[in-house]
Scaffold this active site. Structure first.
Site, PDB file in Angstrom:
ATOM      1  N   GLY A   1     -24.526  36.188   0.922  1.00  0.00           N
ATOM      2  CA  GLY A   1     -24.269  36.324  -0.510  1.00  0.00           C
ATOM      3  C   GLY A   1     -23.944  37.764  -0.860  1.00  0.00           C
ATOM      4  O   GLY A   1     -23.127  38.036  -1.745  1.00  0.00           O
ATOM      5  N   SER A   2     -24.581  38.699  -0.164  1.00  0.00           N
ATOM      6  CA  SER A   2     -24.299  40.120  -0.415  1.00  0.00           C
ATOM      7  C   SER A   2     -22.859  40.435  -0.044  1.00  0.00           C
ATOM      8  O   SER A   2     -22.162  41.172  -0.759  1.00  0.00           O
ATOM      9  CB  SER A   2     -25.251  41.001   0.410  1.00  0.00           C
TER      10      SER A   2
ATOM     11  N   ASP B   1     -28.168  32.209  -6.564  1.00  0.00           N
ATOM     12  CA  ASP B   1     -29.420  31.464  -6.763  1.00  0.00           C
ATOM     13  C   ASP B   1     -29.197  30.194  -7.582  1.00  0.00           C
ATOM     14  O   ASP B   1     -30.174  29.584  -8.026  1.00  0.00           O
ATOM     15  CB  ASP B   1     -30.433  32.340  -7.527  1.00  0.00           C
TER      16      ASP B   1
ATOM     17  N   SER C   1     -24.844  32.221  -2.003  1.00  0.00           N
ATOM     18  CA  SER C   1     -25.584  32.608  -0.792  1.00  0.00           C
ATOM     19  C   SER C   1     -26.156  31.354  -0.147  1.00  0.00           C
ATOM     20  O   SER C   1     -26.640  30.465  -0.855  1.00  0.00           O
ATOM     21  CB  SER C   1     -26.745  33.546  -1.144  1.00  0.00           C
TER      22      SER C   1
ATOM     23  N   HIS D   1     -32.054  29.471  -0.413  1.00  0.00           N
ATOM     24  CA  HIS D   1     -31.167  28.990  -1.476  1.00  0.00           C
ATOM     25  C   HIS D   1     -30.990  27.469  -1.464  1.00  0.00           C
ATOM     26  O   HIS D   1     -31.535  26.784  -0.615  1.00  0.00           O
ATOM     27  CB  HIS D   1     -29.839  29.742  -1.412  1.00  0.00           C
TER      28      HIS D   1
ATOM     29  N   ASN E   1     -15.194  43.106   8.167  1.00  0.00           N
ATOM     30  CA  ASN E   1     -15.215  41.787   8.797  1.00  0.00           C
ATOM     31  C   ASN E   1     -16.449  41.086   8.269  1.00  0.00           C
ATOM     32  O   ASN E   1     -17.573  41.381   8.684  1.00  0.00           O
ATOM     33  CB  ASN E   1     -15.245  41.881  10.320  1.00  0.00           C
TER      34      ASN E   1
HETATM   35  C1  LIG Z   1     -28.828  36.844  -7.184  1.00  0.00           C
HETATM   36  C2  LIG Z   1     -28.609  37.164  -5.738  1.00  0.00           C
HETATM   37  N1  LIG Z   1     -27.456  37.695  -5.350  1.00  0.00           N
HETATM   38  C3  LIG Z   1     -27.201  37.992  -4.060  1.00  0.00           C
HETATM   39  C4  LIG Z   1     -28.134  37.729  -3.079  1.00  0.00           C
HETATM   40  C5  LIG Z   1     -27.835  38.094  -1.663  1.00  0.00           C
HETATM   41  O1  LIG Z   1     -27.678  36.977  -0.823  1.00  0.00           O
HETATM   42  P1  LIG Z   1     -27.836  37.147   0.759  1.00  0.00           P
HETATM   43  O2  LIG Z   1     -29.289  37.234   1.043  1.00  0.00           O
HETATM   44  O3  LIG Z   1     -27.214  35.919   1.332  1.00  0.00           O
HETATM   45  O4  LIG Z   1     -27.127  38.395   1.140  1.00  0.00           O
HETATM   46  C6  LIG Z   1     -29.360  37.169  -3.429  1.00  0.00           C
HETATM   47  C7  LIG Z   1     -30.361  36.895  -2.401  1.00  0.00           C
HETATM   48  O5  LIG Z   1     -31.245  36.090  -2.528  1.00  0.00           O
HETATM   49  C8  LIG Z   1     -29.614  36.882  -4.791  1.00  0.00           C
HETATM   50  O6  LIG Z   1     -30.789  36.368  -5.196  1.00  0.00           O
END
Ligand SMILES: Cc1ncc(COP(=O)(O)O)c(C=O)c1O
Length: 453
Positions: free
Chosen positions: A99-100, A207, A228, A233, A301
């Protein structure tokens, strides 16, 4: 290396079907047996905040994809992306490795030179909140953009839309917000604000997969949206995420940023999809320079693999059940904890929305003078896992204290969340017995307080 038969001949496909199916059947049996064991044990109570909820089908899909041994993004990924686009009501879905990464690709896409004068440039302002997950905001800083922090409101934990106009300046170009804990922010007010001032909207739906606003899925309102698939999730692929968009131009940009920044859009294992691989004059590169090695973005990447996508395809089929279970658990917790409304702010859905609850948020009322640390210890001591609302107030986090930013008014509710909020689980891995244990544990907390008081 593939094993040859005794006579030195490689097995034909028809000859290999049976052992593969037998192996997958064994895998299914093994996982079924393991999954049956999970239920509430009153002797050793445990109420996690989240966890993988899966069955034999996911593991079989992963083993099947391992046997295919594609390793990178391939046919499973494309199939998952198509299914995800269908499930979310979006035109394009692009899988990434978290998600990041999805947030990074989405925000970076808005800074693409391919958008010409519509692109965001360093110093442009983006309206957001400080009460949330750090990697909703991090990509703004990584792209030289300036986050403008607006306070949030309780009991929705989302942006205070009454402050939007005050937050706007001549440099404002976008709004980037997460639907906090699966509860949609006011998409009517935010969409109207963005339209009025010609701003991009990025919805962080990491979320909130499955949530709706005015009957429409979150992730379909903004120019871009992100998901994510980390195990906490609504669906999981282990690590994983996705970017959603309806605009073909943004899809192409996100794809480029995800795939090293390249201009070419050939899928892994494919060549010359554009039919002009050695026939173009691009920039000052030599004529006919291989399109595969032409870069239109300073990219990354961020690709995921077919193994993850294979799991995701099965999880996606379970999404309606998962969302229903989250809603049912959230409703049970709301009923079980209703009598604590004098000391706790209980969570409420944003008007017009049907959340896909990520967790059950609680805030100790300041006037009750109770200690969050004490409540957290009490719950954790009874096997009930707790989390705080991610970064609380991002500006109080060591990494963000000195970031270039602007604050609109005061962040009083954000601070209240940093100091007095927590959340507990409502994911599909828990049920009535877990909720009864939560209710009983809150009752002992209250009677202990009464005795002490
Ligand atoms: C609102 C939100 N955005 C982004 C992320 C990041 O997701 P990831 O852990 O897959 O990088 C999270 C992680 O839980 C999140 O709660």
């Amino acid at each position: 290396m593939r094993t040859a038969f005794k006579d030195g001949r490689l097995p034909a496909d028809s000859e290999r079907v049976e052992p593969r199916d037998a192996l997958l059947a064994q895998v299914a049996d093994l996982v079924d047996a393991r999954c049956e064991a999970a239920s509430f044990n009153p002797a050793a109570p445990s109420v996690p905040v989240s966890g993988r909820v899966y069955g034999a089908a996911e593991v079989v899909a992963a083993v099947r994809a391992s046997l295919d041994f594609w390793l990178t993004a391939g046919p499973e990924t494309r199939a998952f992306e198509r299914a995800l686009a269908r499930a979310t009501g979006q035109r394009h879905a692009l899988m990434v490795n978290s998600g990041s990464s999805a947030n990074l690709a989405a925000v970076s896409a808005l800074c693409s030179p391919l958008l010409a004068d519509r692109r965001l440039v360093a110093g442009d302002e983006v309206i957001t909140v400080a009460a949330g997950f750090p990697t909703t905001v991090a990509p703004l800083l990584q792209n030289g953009l300036v986050p403008v922090f607006v306070d949030v409101t309780l009991p929705t934990y989302n942006i205070d839309v009454a402050r939007l106009e005050a937050a706007r300046s001549a440099r404002t170009r976008a709004v980037v917000l997460a639907h906090t804990l699966g509860n949609p922010f006011d998409l009517a007010a935010i969409s109207a604000f963005c339209e009025r001032h010609d701003l991009y909207l990025v919805e962080d739906c990491c979320d909130a997969l499955g949530a709706t606003f005015d009957g429409r899925q979150v992730g379909t309102f903004g120019a871009l949206a992100t998901l994510s698939f980390y195990p906490a999730h609504q669906i999981t692929t282990g690590e994983g995420g996705a970017v959603l968009t309806r605009r073909p131009a943004l899809k192409r940009i996100v794809e480029s940023i995800r795939d090293w920044g390249r201009d070419c859009w050939c899928e892994p294992g494919c060549e010359n999809t554009c039919g002009k691989r050695f026939d173009q004059q691009l920039g000052t590169l030599p004529a006919g320079y291989d399109h595969k090695y032409v870069y239109s973005h300073v990219g990354y990447n961020l690709k995921a693999t077919d193994l993850q996508a294979a799991i995701g395809r099965v999880q996606l089929e379970r999404l309606p059940q998962f969302v229903a279970a989250r809603r049912a658990n959230h409703a049970r917790l709301s009923t079980a904890l209703a009598s604590y409304a004098d000391v706790l702010v209980l969570p409420e859905a944003t008007a017009g929305s049907d959340p896909s609850w990520f967790g059950f948020a609680l805030t100790l009322r300041a006037e009750a003078g109770l200690s969050r640390r004490d409540l957290v210890r009490h719950l954790e001591g009874a096997g009930i896992a707790t989390r705080q609302i991610f970064a609380g107030n991002l500006l109080r986090q060591p990494a963000y204290r000195e970031c270039v930013h602007r604050v609109v008014g005061r962040l009083d509710t954000t601070d209240q969340i940093a100091e007095n909020s927590l959340w507990i689980g409502c994911f599909p891995g828990i049920g009535e017995a877990h909720v009864e244990h939560v209710a009983a544990t809150f009752a002992t907390w209250r009677s202990r307080l009464r005795k002490a008081g």
